[in-house]
Structure formats: structure tokens, C-alpha cells
Enzyme design. Structure first.
Site, PDB file in Angstrom:
ATOM      1  N   GLU A  58       1.092  -1.819  -0.346  1.00  0.00           N
ATOM      2  CA  GLU A  58       0.124  -0.094  -0.015  1.00  0.00           C
ATOM      3  C   GLU A  58       0.952   0.619   0.246  1.00  0.00           C
ATOM      4  OE1 GLU A  58      -2.267  -2.511   0.985  1.00  0.00           O
ATOM      5  OE2 GLU A  58      -0.535  -2.473   1.608  1.00  0.00           O
ATOM      6  N   HIS A 128      -9.497  -4.697  11.604  1.00  0.00           N
ATOM      7  CA  HIS A 128     -10.279  -4.682   9.618  1.00  0.00           C
ATOM      8  C   HIS A 128     -11.564  -3.568  10.007  1.00  0.00           C
ATOM      9  CE1 HIS A 128      -7.878  -8.491   8.790  1.00  0.00           C
ATOM     10  NE2 HIS A 128      -8.123  -8.028   8.086  1.00  0.00           N
TER      11      HIS A 128
END
Length: 326
Positions: A58, A128
């Protein structure tokens, strides 16, 4: 009128902007396969040169997007889970966000960072389930949290056209929302302009993202007792302080419901600004996740740490009573 889902609204916004502007492109992991469905159909329609699958890095491809933006492209980055923003935070905040400021406006960095299903997704556990929008608002990055399909479309279109970096959080709690819309009337929604979903005269509830719908449900339950105005800021930076002030001129009482951790959250900022600058006739309240909350895997415990209708109802009733309403 057509029934438009929140997810389809995001997909439609990206499709329309890629059709309109050939510089719009998509970066992300498995975006060609459209794992989240936001990018469904894009590679077939626009080709692999504009829909690019990225390696699992990322920070790396967020930096690549900054370079692409400086070179004249308008990248959209899709992050599959919100915690990945922590990996890319330096690239977004310290690089993309600051280039135009540090060059006196000589450069543009038009990157949109999209997080579908931000927040809790029914037991997705600690790594998450974050909602880190306050971090980006704090450092001055344009930060968007749409609550409805029409706003998801309009705000994402605006983000893709903006010359600055914009982070768009699409809450998990809103992804299943549908509404009747006139597709021809869908249009960009300006940043920094809030929306009153329900007018009221007794208490203003500022609700962020999917919690707008929870606030509307509670407002309906209390309709015979307390008149609740539901104010949706839509963007957290810039924030529509004038719109909030106008609402508080009518009600004088404030509750904020925010699905992020209590300390240093946007909920606290709204309360502080209202207390400093706006009309209040009673101490305001906020309903949030607990301090330092990390959502567990067990679904019942996950739900227990998120703001509830019961908590919101109690806060509204307390503020109304404290303000001499009842």
C-alpha cells in the site's frame, strides 16, 4: 425513479468520471477482478491501462499514485480495508497532501483514496474494523463520509474532480442502503456543505456516515416527545460549521453520534467548537465507541462497542431535560 444501491452509486460515479475524463484511472489490489464490486466492469470498459492491479504494498502504490497525479493523471486508489490507510498514511499526509502547499500552489495532486466498507463488518476483528477518518481531518486532508447512495455518488464525483487529495470513507453500515433516485438528476455534491435529513426544533443530532440512518430511526421513535433535527456533515474536513451553527440557533441542544473512538475523535471536535462558538442552552453529549476501542471478532462483542440506538436515545433525552425542555 430508479432504486440505486450505495455500492452501485460508487461504481456509477467512477464509471461516469472515467467516461468523462480520460485522465481518471484506478489503482488497487484485485481491482480488475472487482473483489469489492466497486470497480466491477471497469477493466472491460476502459482497458487494463486505466485499471491497474497493484502488488500488496500500500505504501508503494500510494506513492506511485502521487507521482501519477503530479504527471497529469487523476488516480483513484481503492483500499480493501480501512487499516491499510495506516500503512499509506505517510504517503498521503506528508507527501501528496503537502506538495501543493509547499510549492505555493504550483503543483496539483488530484488523488482520491476510497475505502469501501470502512468500519465494522460484522466480526472482521481488530485489524479490519477501524474508522480512522478523524486522523485525516486532523491533518487537513479533505475527508468525506457519505451516508446515502445519492451522496455517495455526488461526493465521489466531486472528489475525483478535486485538484487536492481526498479520502472517501464508505461505511460498512451504509453499503447495503438503497434509495429511489432520478438517475438523470445525480450530480456532484460540494465538499463542506452539510445536509439536514430531518428538520427539528428541540435537539440537533450530528450523525456521521451510516449513523445518519440510526439517528433518523431514533428521531422517529421520539417524534411525539422531542423534535430532533438530524444534521449530516457529509464532509469532516472541510466541516460545515455554518450549517451546524444555523441548526443550533433553532434547537440550542446538541448530540453527536460518531462510530469512532472517543478520545480525539470528530465527535469531541464538534462538541468543542459548538461550545466555543455556537448557541447552546444545555451541555452537549456524544455517543461514540469507547476510548481506545479495538473491535473483537465475536459479533456480539463487536456490536457492544459500537454506538447504539439506545445510547443515542438516552443522550437526546438527557440533553433535552438538561436544557429545560421537559
Amino acid at each position: 425513479m430508479t432504486i440505486l444501491s450505495y455500492l452501485k452509486a460508487l461504481n456509477r460515479a467512477v464509471t461516469d468520471e472515467m467516461e468523462r475524463d480520460p485522465t481518471v484511472c484506478v489503482f488497487g489490489e484485485d481491482v480488475r477482478a472487482a473483489v469489492t464490486n466497486v470497480t466491477a466492469g471497469l477493466v472491460k470498459r476502459f482497458g487494463p491501462d486505466r485499471v491497474l492491479d497493484m502488488p500488496i504494498s500500500e505504501q508503494g502504490f500510494t506513492g506511485v499514485a502521487t507521482g501519477a497525479a503530479l504527471s497529469g493523471q487523476r488516480p483513484l486508489i481503492e483500499y480493501q480495508i480501512p487499516a491499510l490507510l495506516f500503512l499509506a498514511f505517510e504517503q498521503i499526509v506528508n507527501q501528496a497532501h503537502k506538495f501543493s502547499l509547499m510549492t505555493g500552489g504550483q503543483t496539483r495532486v488530484p488523488v482520491t483514496y476510497l475505502v469501501p466498507s470502512s468500519g465494522s463488518r460484522d466480526g472482521w476483528a481488530g485489524q479490519h474494523s477501524d474508522h480512522p477518518y478523524s486522523l485525516f481531518a486532523h491533518v487537513g486532508v479533505k475527508t468525506v463520509v457519505p451516508a446515502t447512495p445519492a451522496d455517495a455518488y455526488g461526493l465521489l464525483v466531486t472528489a475525483l474532480r478535486d485538484d487536492d487529495p481526498v479520502v472517501v470513507f464508505a461505511p460498512a453500515g451504509a453499503m447495503g442502503r438503497r434509495e429511489d433516485v432520478d438517475l438523470a438528476a445525480l450530480a456532484p455534491v460540494p465538499l463542506g456543505v452539510g445536509r439536514i435529513h430531518r428538520p427539528g426544533t428541540d435537539v440537533t443530532v450530528v450523525a456521521v456516515g451510516h449513523l445518519v440512518h440510526e439517528a433518523l430511526a431514533v428521531a422517529e421513535e421520539l417524534a411525539g416527545q422531542i423534535s430532533v433535527e438530524v444534521f449530516d456533515p457529509r464532509t469532516l474536513h472541510p466541516f460545515d460549521w455554518q450549517g451546524l451553527a444555523a441548526s443550533l440557533e433553532r434547537t440550542g441542544r446538541l448530540v453527536v453520534v460518531d462510530d469512532s473512538n472517543r478520545s480525539c475523535g470528530i465527535g469531541g471536535e464538534v462538541l468543542a467548537t459548538a461550545a466555543e462558538q455556537m448557541r447552546l442552552v444545555a451541555p452537549p453529549k456524544r455517543v461514540t465507541r469507547p476510548d481506545g476501542a479495538v473491535l473483537p471478532f465475536a459479533e456480539e462483542l463487536d456490536r457492544a462497542l459500537q454506538p447504539s440506538r439506545e445510547q443515542l436515545r438516552t443522550a437526546i433525552q438527557t440533553v433535552a431535560k438538561a436544557g429545560g425542555f421537559r
